[in-house]
Enzyme design. Structure first.
Site, PDB file in Angstrom:
ATOM      1  N   SER A 110       0.823  -1.222   0.000  1.00 27.03           N
ATOM      2  CA  SER A 110       0.000   0.000   0.000  1.00 27.03           C
ATOM      3  C   SER A 110       0.854   1.268   0.000  1.00 27.03           C
ATOM      4  O   SER A 110       1.559   1.519  -0.948  1.00 27.03           O
ATOM      5  CB  SER A 110      -0.981  -0.013   1.183  1.00 27.03           C
ATOM      6  N   HIS A 156      -3.452  -1.902  -4.181  1.00 25.35           N
ATOM      7  CA  HIS A 156      -4.921  -1.961  -4.141  1.00 25.35           C
ATOM      8  C   HIS A 156      -5.469  -0.552  -4.022  1.00 25.35           C
ATOM      9  O   HIS A 156      -4.743   0.370  -3.650  1.00 25.35           O
ATOM     10  CB  HIS A 156      -5.380  -2.840  -2.968  1.00 25.35           C
TER      11      HIS A 156
END
Lengths: 248, 74
Positions: free
Chosen positions: A128, A151
């Site tokens: 992330s 993501h």
């Protein structure tokens, strides 16, 4: 089989020495000193190492079960490294599950803006918000088994505080994408594709890149370990010095 | 306003029974140490927070060592 040894009751143990130095030496150190051996000579290192672990903690203090890297620790350290003429290079080691978007981007931006040579190494995971931090160095490495999860912010990311609009999160996400695109060889379009891929993550959409996948996607420069990262850093320092010599 | 970007589920990150941290940070010889207070004025080193690799080789900074908390607290 070991013989049962006699264990003296606690009150029979010698009292600890008076703490004058603030720090108690280990017994092994004491015994080395008793035998008259000198301390290991300390050589000033020209490379400092920044480890970014657990959650990157930003505006909110996370509950204590989280292992965190706090940006109020990291940022002054980076400023001190930038200012110290004895430090020529910085190795950034990442094993992070992401965290606060602004704190992560702040750390990444400081690393990008540093005049010292920087090399990053993703060990374990750089997920992330760890992705922009990993690409912020002059050169990046990933261990063969390390993973990076890409993501969308709005699905797995969590929003605390005031009501957020969809557009706001989209803007936050764009900041991350733009940073990664600017500082690595991946295109915005490909990064978005990886971000919104379905079928790879159970709870979410996105992609998990393992070791060389991250290199093939152009996100990370090379697969390697700490040896490779340090020799690359020494190379970068050498190149920088040669460049400076030409200028002067 | 804070946005967390992490693959960890929210309930895992924000789960808490007791929100007070058992640790405290002290600064000593250019390094910041996270310590867990034990007896009065003493603490056990839990973590070293420094970018200087040499600090990690100091025997007196090793996690598990007892240290006096009378040093500068931050």
């Amino acid at each position: 089989m070991h013989k049962m040894e006699h264990i003296s009751p606690p009150q029979a143990q010698p009292k600890p020495r008076k703490q004058t130095q603030g720090v108690r030496k280990t017994d092994s150190t004491e015994s080395i000193k008793e035998f008259g051996q000198v301390d290991v000579p300390t050589v000033q290192t020209n490379i400092h190492c920044l480890t970014i672990i657990g959650q990157i903690e930003g505006h909110l203090i996370l509950p204590p079960q989280n292992k965190t890297t706090k940006y109020e620790h990291i940022i002054p350290q980076l400023v001190a490294i930038e200012q110290n003429p004895d430090i020529e290079g910085l190795l950034i080691i990442l094993n992070t599950v992401g965290g606060d978007v602004e704190a992560g981007l702040a750390i990444a931006e400081i690393i990008v803006g540093m005049s010292k040579s920087t090399v990053s190494l993703v060990l374990g995971g750089g997920h992330s918000i760890g992705v922009p931090v990993a690409v912020s160095a002059d050169y990046s490495f990933i261990a063969e088994t390390a993973t990076m999860t890409i993501h969308p912010i709005r699905l797995a990311g969590l929003v605390i505080g005031v009501p957020q609009t969809y557009e706001y999160l989209d803007k936050m996400q764009d900041r991350v994408i733009r940073f990664v695109e600017k500082h690595s060889d991946i295109s915005t379009q490909r990064f978005r594709e990886l971000m919104f891929q379905t079928g790879e993550l159970t709870r979410d959409i996105g992609t998990v890149l393992v070791g060389k996948d991250a290199v093939e996607e152009g996100l990370i420069n090379a697969v390697g370990g700490v040896g490779g990262a340090l020799s690359k850093l020494q190379d970068l320092i050498k190149q920088r010095k040669e460049k400076e010599d030409v200028i002067h | 306003m804070s946005v967390l970007y992490t693959p960890l589920p929210l309930e895992l990150v924000m789960f808490t029974e007791d929100s007070t941290s058992p640790y405290q940070d002290i600064a000593i010889d250019g390094a910041t140490l996270t310590v867990q207070p034990t007896a009065t004025g003493m603490g056990k080193i839990v973590r070293i927070n420094s970018t200087n690799p040499d600090h990690y080789l100091k025997p007196e900074f090793q996690p598990g060592q007892q240290i006096s908390l009378s040093k500068l607290q931050i």
